[in-house]
Motif scaffolding. Structure first.
Motif, PDB file in Angstrom:
ATOM      1  N   GLY A   1       0.832  -1.191   0.000  1.00  0.00           N
ATOM      2  CA  GLY A   1       0.000   0.000   0.000  1.00  0.00           C
ATOM      3  C   GLY A   1       0.867   1.242   0.000  1.00  0.00           C
ATOM      4  O   GLY A   1       2.104   1.158  -0.011  1.00  0.00           O
ATOM      5  N   ASP A   2       0.221   2.403   0.042  1.00  0.00           N
ATOM      6  CA  ASP A   2       0.941   3.677  -0.001  1.00  0.00           C
ATOM      7  C   ASP A   2       1.447   4.129   1.361  1.00  0.00           C
ATOM      8  O   ASP A   2       2.175   5.116   1.454  1.00  0.00           O
ATOM      9  CB  ASP A   2       0.038   4.770  -0.583  1.00  0.00           C
TER      10      ASP A   2
ATOM     11  N   HIS B   1      14.670 -10.903  -3.396  1.00  0.00           N
ATOM     12  CA  HIS B   1      13.691  -9.967  -3.950  1.00  0.00           C
ATOM     13  C   HIS B   1      14.355  -8.617  -4.202  1.00  0.00           C
ATOM     14  O   HIS B   1      15.156  -8.149  -3.373  1.00  0.00           O
ATOM     15  CB  HIS B   1      12.555  -9.716  -2.946  1.00  0.00           C
TER      16      HIS B   1
ATOM     17  N   TYR C   1      13.073  -4.561  -5.078  1.00  0.00           N
ATOM     18  CA  TYR C   1      11.946  -3.641  -5.154  1.00  0.00           C
ATOM     19  C   TYR C   1      12.456  -2.245  -5.478  1.00  0.00           C
ATOM     20  O   TYR C   1      13.564  -1.864  -5.078  1.00  0.00           O
ATOM     21  CB  TYR C   1      11.187  -3.588  -3.812  1.00  0.00           C
TER      22      TYR C   1
ATOM     23  N   TRP D   1      11.381   1.767  -4.890  1.00  0.00           N
ATOM     24  CA  TRP D   1      10.505   2.592  -4.057  1.00  0.00           C
ATOM     25  C   TRP D   1      10.742   4.055  -4.422  1.00  0.00           C
ATOM     26  O   TRP D   1      11.704   4.677  -3.992  1.00  0.00           O
ATOM     27  CB  TRP D   1      10.791   2.353  -2.578  1.00  0.00           C
TER      28      TRP D   1
ATOM     29  N   LYS E   1       5.383   7.115  -3.394  1.00  0.00           N
ATOM     30  CA  LYS E   1       4.684   5.957  -3.949  1.00  0.00           C
ATOM     31  C   LYS E   1       4.946   4.746  -3.065  1.00  0.00           C
ATOM     32  O   LYS E   1       5.714   4.804  -2.107  1.00  0.00           O
ATOM     33  CB  LYS E   1       5.153   5.685  -5.375  1.00  0.00           C
ATOM     34  N   SER E   2       4.304   3.640  -3.400  1.00  0.00           N
ATOM     35  CA  SER E   2       4.530   2.415  -2.627  1.00  0.00           C
ATOM     36  C   SER E   2       5.639   1.598  -3.278  1.00  0.00           C
ATOM     37  O   SER E   2       5.857   1.698  -4.490  1.00  0.00           O
ATOM     38  CB  SER E   2       3.238   1.613  -2.549  1.00  0.00           C
ATOM     39  N   PRO E   3       6.349   0.778  -2.493  1.00  0.00           N
ATOM     40  CA  PRO E   3       7.375  -0.086  -3.093  1.00  0.00           C
ATOM     41  C   PRO E   3       6.753  -0.999  -4.148  1.00  0.00           C
ATOM     42  O   PRO E   3       5.649  -1.513  -3.981  1.00  0.00           O
ATOM     43  CB  PRO E   3       7.892  -0.896  -1.901  1.00  0.00           C
TER      44      PRO E   3
ATOM     45  N   ALA F   1       7.527  -4.343  -6.678  1.00  0.00           N
ATOM     46  CA  ALA F   1       8.405  -5.478  -6.913  1.00  0.00           C
ATOM     47  C   ALA F   1       8.997  -5.410  -8.318  1.00  0.00           C
ATOM     48  O   ALA F   1       8.288  -5.170  -9.302  1.00  0.00           O
ATOM     49  CB  ALA F   1       7.636  -6.785  -6.740  1.00  0.00           C
TER      50      ALA F   1
ATOM     51  N   GLY G   1      17.242  -5.184   3.249  1.00  0.00           N
ATOM     52  CA  GLY G   1      18.393  -4.299   3.296  1.00  0.00           C
ATOM     53  C   GLY G   1      17.939  -2.857   3.497  1.00  0.00           C
ATOM     54  O   GLY G   1      16.737  -2.559   3.469  1.00  0.00           O
ATOM     55  N   LEU G   2      18.923  -1.968   3.699  1.00  0.00           N
ATOM     56  CA  LEU G   2      18.604  -0.555   3.935  1.00  0.00           C
ATOM     57  C   LEU G   2      18.345   0.201   2.639  1.00  0.00           C
ATOM     58  O   LEU G   2      17.837   1.320   2.663  1.00  0.00           O
ATOM     59  CB  LEU G   2      19.745   0.127   4.695  1.00  0.00           C
TER      60      LEU G   2
END
Lengths: 115, 115
Positions: A107-108, B34, B36, B38, B42-44, B46, B106-107
């Motif tokens: 989600g956001d 994985h 991603y 970001w 916005k949302s992360p 994949a 991870g960071l």
């Protein structure tokens, strides 16, 4: 479109107050997750659920509670026992997999601050 | 405890430059890796989930490789564009039993592409 909806976007908590963050998904995913992000730290898992009416503590569950009464919904309550709740909270969902090889959908986010 | 580390922490490149960054993870009990993206506000999202040693995945100008024996994955961006500016996160499941393998994050690497 399928996705995850978090609300509210911003939330303010008074001392001693419980607040609930909403997370709803229409992706038909079994697994749902709550993460907390703090500056300079990676995403940390608060709680996760793999099936309705079941959930597991993550790494930082103290001061939080969840429920999973419906597949679509996984609300997070930040209780007054959580002494440092100011953070950004992300909800995610995924297809359930034994080896965690399914991507998570996010989600956001909700930004929680203390008044 | 599984540690997932990313480097560099941040990166500034010019539009058109190609770039790459690293995610390292313990190579024992590997299940998946994985990636991603970001973007701010916005949302992360994949990008890839990789499971096989030597695997290479591609999505447009972004590609990733995986070396499970030595415990690292590279993410490459060819001909960076300003819209590639984002934080890139990697994560790998912990070595818990069954469906209780949580993602360890991870960071992130923060990429800024200057026009």
């Amino acid at each position: 479109d399928g996705g995850i909806t978090q609300s509210p976007k911003y939330l303010f908590r008074k001392e001693g107050q419980n607040v609930t963050l909403s997370c709803e998904q229409n992706l038909n995913h079994d697994a749902m997750y709550w993460y907390r992000q703090d500056p300079g730290q990676g995403l940390r898992l608060i709680y996760y659920s793999q099936i309705v009416n079941d959930f597991q503590k993550g790494d930082i569950a103290e001061g939080y509670s969840v429920s999973r009464e419906k597949k679509e919904s996984f609300p997070l309550t930040v209780t007054s026992a959580q002494k440092n709740p100011t953070a950004f909270y992300l909800c995610a969902s995924s297809i359930l997999s034994t080896y965690s090889n399914q991507p998570q959908h996010f989600g956001d986010g909700t930004r929680l601050s203390i008044l | 405890i599984l540690n997932v580390e990313q480097s560099p922490q941040s990166l500034h490149v010019q539009e058109g430059d190609s770039t790459n960054f690293t995610c390292s993870f313990p190579s024992s009990n590997f299940y998946a890796l994985h990636w991603y993206r970001w973007e701010t506000a916005k949302s992360p999202e994949a990008l890839f989930v990789m499971t096989l040693n030597g695997d290479e995945k591609k999505k447009g100008r972004i590609s990733a490789t995986l070396n499970t024996k030595e415990g690292y994955s590279y993410l490459y961006i060819k001909g960076s564009q300003p819209e590639d500016s984002a934080t890139y996160l990697c994560a790998s499941p912990s070595s818990g039993a069954g469906n209780n393998r949580k993602l360890i994050w991870g960071l992130g690497t923060s990429l800024a592409v200057n026009p």
